[in-house]
Structures are given as C-alpha cells and as structure tokens.
Design an enzyme around this catalytic site. Structure first.
Site, PDB file in Angstrom:
ATOM      1  N   GLY A  34       0.558  -1.082   0.178  1.00 41.77           N
ATOM      2  CA  GLY A  34       0.387  -0.122   0.174  1.00 41.77           C
ATOM      3  C   GLY A  34       1.412   1.607   0.087  1.00 41.77           C
ATOM      4  N   ALA A  35       2.022   0.958  -0.520  1.00 41.96           N
ATOM      5  CA  ALA A  35       2.634   2.539  -0.185  1.00 41.96           C
ATOM      6  C   ALA A  35       2.356   3.043  -1.433  1.00 41.96           C
ATOM      7  CB  ALA A  35       4.448   1.822  -0.033  1.00 41.96           C
ATOM      8  N   TRP A  36       2.487   3.254  -2.710  1.00 38.48           N
ATOM      9  CA  TRP A  36       2.205   3.747  -3.199  1.00 38.48           C
ATOM     10  C   TRP A  36       0.557   4.287  -3.480  1.00 38.48           C
ATOM     11  CZ3 TRP A  36       3.754   2.781  -9.344  1.00 38.48           C
ATOM     12  CH2 TRP A  36       5.319   2.442  -9.346  1.00 38.48           C
ATOM     13  N   ASP A  62      -4.820  -4.876  -5.350  1.00 41.35           N
ATOM     14  CA  ASP A  62      -4.109  -6.770  -5.606  1.00 41.35           C
ATOM     15  C   ASP A  62      -4.475  -8.131  -5.524  1.00 41.35           C
ATOM     16  OD1 ASP A  62      -1.065  -5.831  -4.855  1.00 41.35           O
ATOM     17  OD2 ASP A  62      -1.665  -7.513  -4.423  1.00 41.35           O
ATOM     18  N   ASP A  79      -7.856  -9.508  -8.993  1.00 41.87           N
ATOM     19  CA  ASP A  79      -6.481  -9.576 -10.038  1.00 41.87           C
ATOM     20  C   ASP A  79      -7.161  -8.733 -11.287  1.00 41.87           C
ATOM     21  OD1 ASP A  79      -5.520 -10.603 -12.760  1.00 41.87           O
ATOM     22  OD2 ASP A  79      -5.575 -12.776 -12.089  1.00 41.87           O
ATOM     23  N   VAL A  80      -6.216  -7.669 -11.569  1.00 43.38           N
ATOM     24  CA  VAL A  80      -6.291  -6.683 -12.598  1.00 43.38           C
ATOM     25  C   VAL A  80      -6.353  -7.196 -13.924  1.00 43.38           C
ATOM     26  CG1 VAL A  80      -4.986  -4.462 -13.378  1.00 43.38           C
ATOM     27  CG2 VAL A  80      -4.177  -5.183 -11.198  1.00 43.38           C
ATOM     28  N   ASP A 104       2.741  -1.242 -10.433  1.00 40.19           N
ATOM     29  CA  ASP A 104       4.064  -0.935 -10.029  1.00 40.19           C
ATOM     30  C   ASP A 104       3.352  -2.713  -9.506  1.00 40.19           C
ATOM     31  OD1 ASP A 104       6.537  -1.234  -8.449  1.00 40.19           O
ATOM     32  OD2 ASP A 104       5.949  -1.091  -6.293  1.00 40.19           O
ATOM     33  N   LYS A 144       6.162  -0.469 -14.064  1.00 41.11           N
ATOM     34  CA  LYS A 144       6.333  -1.220 -13.565  1.00 41.11           C
ATOM     35  C   LYS A 144       7.438  -3.076 -14.826  1.00 41.11           C
ATOM     36  CE  LYS A 144       7.387  -3.949 -10.052  1.00 41.11           C
ATOM     37  NZ  LYS A 144       8.170  -4.343  -8.744  1.00 41.11           N
TER      38      LYS A 144
HETATM   39  N1  SAM Z   1       3.530  -0.395  -4.817  1.00 40.18           N
HETATM   40  C1  SAM Z   1       3.637  -1.635  -3.864  1.00 40.18           C
HETATM   41  C2  SAM Z   1       3.711  -0.463  -2.881  1.00 40.18           C
HETATM   42  O1  SAM Z   1       4.076   0.326  -2.404  1.00 40.18           O
HETATM   43  O2  SAM Z   1       2.892  -1.155  -1.812  1.00 40.18           O
HETATM   44  C3  SAM Z   1       4.354  -2.610  -4.299  1.00 40.18           C
HETATM   45  C4  SAM Z   1       3.489  -3.808  -4.903  1.00 40.18           C
HETATM   46  S1  SAM Z   1       4.766  -5.044  -5.029  1.00 40.18           S
HETATM   47  C5  SAM Z   1       5.694  -4.482  -5.944  1.00 40.18           C
HETATM   48  C6  SAM Z   1       3.861  -6.011  -6.651  1.00 40.18           C
HETATM   49  C7  SAM Z   1       2.492  -6.572  -6.134  1.00 40.18           C
HETATM   50  O3  SAM Z   1       1.327  -7.182  -7.316  1.00 40.18           O
HETATM   51  C8  SAM Z   1       1.850  -7.786  -5.448  1.00 40.18           C
HETATM   52  O4  SAM Z   1       1.718  -7.721  -4.548  1.00 40.18           O
HETATM   53  C9  SAM Z   1       1.138  -8.560  -5.808  1.00 40.18           C
HETATM   54  O5  SAM Z   1       0.654  -9.885  -5.167  1.00 40.18           O
HETATM   55  C10 SAM Z   1       0.571  -8.049  -7.004  1.00 40.18           C
HETATM   56  N2  SAM Z   1       0.375  -8.330  -8.135  1.00 40.18           N
HETATM   57  C11 SAM Z   1       0.724  -9.530  -9.441  1.00 40.18           C
HETATM   58  N3  SAM Z   1      -0.438  -9.655  -9.757  1.00 40.18           N
HETATM   59  C12 SAM Z   1      -1.357  -8.979  -9.704  1.00 40.18           C
HETATM   60  C13 SAM Z   1      -2.787  -9.012 -10.611  1.00 40.18           C
HETATM   61  N4  SAM Z   1      -2.258  -9.453 -11.809  1.00 40.18           N
HETATM   62  N5  SAM Z   1      -3.748  -8.503  -9.971  1.00 40.18           N
HETATM   63  C14 SAM Z   1      -3.010  -8.048  -8.959  1.00 40.18           C
HETATM   64  N6  SAM Z   1      -2.618  -7.848  -8.477  1.00 40.18           N
HETATM   65  C15 SAM Z   1      -1.002  -8.271  -8.468  1.00 40.18           C
END
Ligand code: SAM
Length: 194
Positions: A34-36, A62, A79-80, A104, A144
């Site tokens: 959740g930082a972003w 997420d 799922d996005v 991200d 990203k």
């Molecule tokens: N930007 C976030 C922060 O600042 O807190 C960190 C994100 S972390 C690097 C990547 C995230 O992408 C993970 O929590 C992962 O569960 C999520 N993710 C990966 N594939 C996904 C999808 N298909 N749908 C939703 N979230 C996904």
C-alpha cells in the site's frame, strides 16, 4: 511513514512529472502493501486533508490483502487482468473514469529472467485493455517492467494510444535490477472501425 520503500520511486517520478494532482482519480494496480497508494492519497488529496483543494479518489487492486488506508478503497483478492475486476473498478470511479493508472505489479519472480520478463510484459499489455475501459482522454499510465526482448513491443503498443511514452529508471530503483518504468501520457482512445 511509508509501508514500503517503493514509495520513494513514485515520489521521485511524481516530483519530476506532476502526475498526481489534487482531485485526480488514481487506480493503483498491484497495490499491496500500500505504499504507492499512500503517496497517491496524499498527492490527490483523497483523504480530504487539505480542505482548500479538490478531493481525489484512490482505488488499489491486489491479489493479496492490503491493510486499510484512510482515503483509499482496496479491491483485495482481485486480479487486475480479470474483466470482472474492470467492472467493479468502473463502479468505484467518479464518472466511471480515471486520470491515472499506476502499476507496480510484478509476478512472483521464478528466477528465470526471460520467463519473468515475459510474464510481466503480458501483465503490462493487459493494462492497455484496462486503459481502454477506464482511462480518460489525456490521462496517464505509469507501469513497471523488467527489461528484456519484448520491451520494444510494449513500447510500440503504448505509443499507439499515448502521445508521449518515456522510459524511467528512478534513482530509488536498485542499479543492478532490470526494473524500469514506462511513463505514458496524453492518452488517445483508439478509434474503433466497424
Ligand atoms: N507498489 C506497491 C507498494 O508500494 O506497496 C508494491 C507492489 S509489489 C512490488 C507487486 C504486487 O503486485 C504484489 O503485491 C502482487 O501481489 C501484485 N500482483 C501481481 N500480479 C497481480 C495481478 N494479476 N493482479 C493484482 N495484483 C497483482
């Protein structure tokens, strides 16, 4: 106090490009922990902390749980890339559209560089479909990716619907990682031919 150091990458990019303005709507893809979203809530005034400025909207998505955050709405266990998620997003966004899509997202790294690259590029390409449903004309997408052979294809697909596409490597991103970001701005909805 940010939930994770990734916040500094978004702060750095936003300080340079001014993506997140008070009153804007933001969709944060891959939001956990959740930082972003914390950065986005501050910058678009989604918690209404600045009564003088318009109040924005932040929706985070997420697969994982995201702890609650004042000013943000989280679609956890979503799922996005799933069209059912897109439908829910539309309902949550004012006027059914957003100014900014942030991603991200990252798959769990397998350690096989080429395979991880492929999977992340596929996820980024799905954001272009999401943009077609929810991104307002003139809007921005920050995503990203991990560098590799299909980057060119992603860049071309972005350039077909955004007037400006640039590659970023924030100082806060580890020098030895293949992580990069595309910042795509000035969205133009694709013309549909019958
Ligand atoms: N930007 C976030 C922060 O600042 O807190 C960190 C994100 S972390 C690097 C990547 C995230 O992408 C993970 O929590 C992962 O569960 C999520 N993710 C990966 N594939 C996904 C999808 N298909 N749908 C939703 N979230 C996904």
């Amino acid at each position: 106090n940010f939930r994770c150091r990734s916040a500094f990458k978004l702060l750095e990019i936003d300080d340079r490009f001014g993506l997140l303005q008070p009153g804007h709507s933001v969709v944060d893809c891959g939001a956990a922990p959740g930082a972003w979203s914390q950065v986005a809530v501050q910058r678009v005034n989604a918690a209404g902390n600045d009564p003088e400025s318009p109040r924005g909207t932040v929706v985070g998505i997420d697969l994982l749980h995201v702890p609650p955050l004042d000013g943000a709405h989280f679609l956890c266990s979503h799922d996005v890339t799933d069209p059912a998620t897109h439908a829910k997003l539309l309902e949550l966004l004012p006027n059914n559209q957003t100014h900014v899509i942030l991603s991200d997202m990252a798959p769990n790294a397998s350690g096989l560089r080429h395979m991880d690259h492929e999977r992340l590029i596929t996820m980024c390409l799905s954001l272009i479909d999401l943009a077609e449903k929810i991104l307002q004309p003139g809007g921005s997408l920050l995503c990203k990716y991990w560098d590799g052979v299909r980057v060119h294809e992603l860049q071309q697909r972005l350039s077909s619907v955004f007037s400006s596409v640039r590659t970023l490597k924030p100082n806060a991103s580890r020098k030895d990682s293949s992580e990069r970001y595309f910042l795509a701005r000035m969205y133009r909805k694709p013309v549909k031919w019958r």
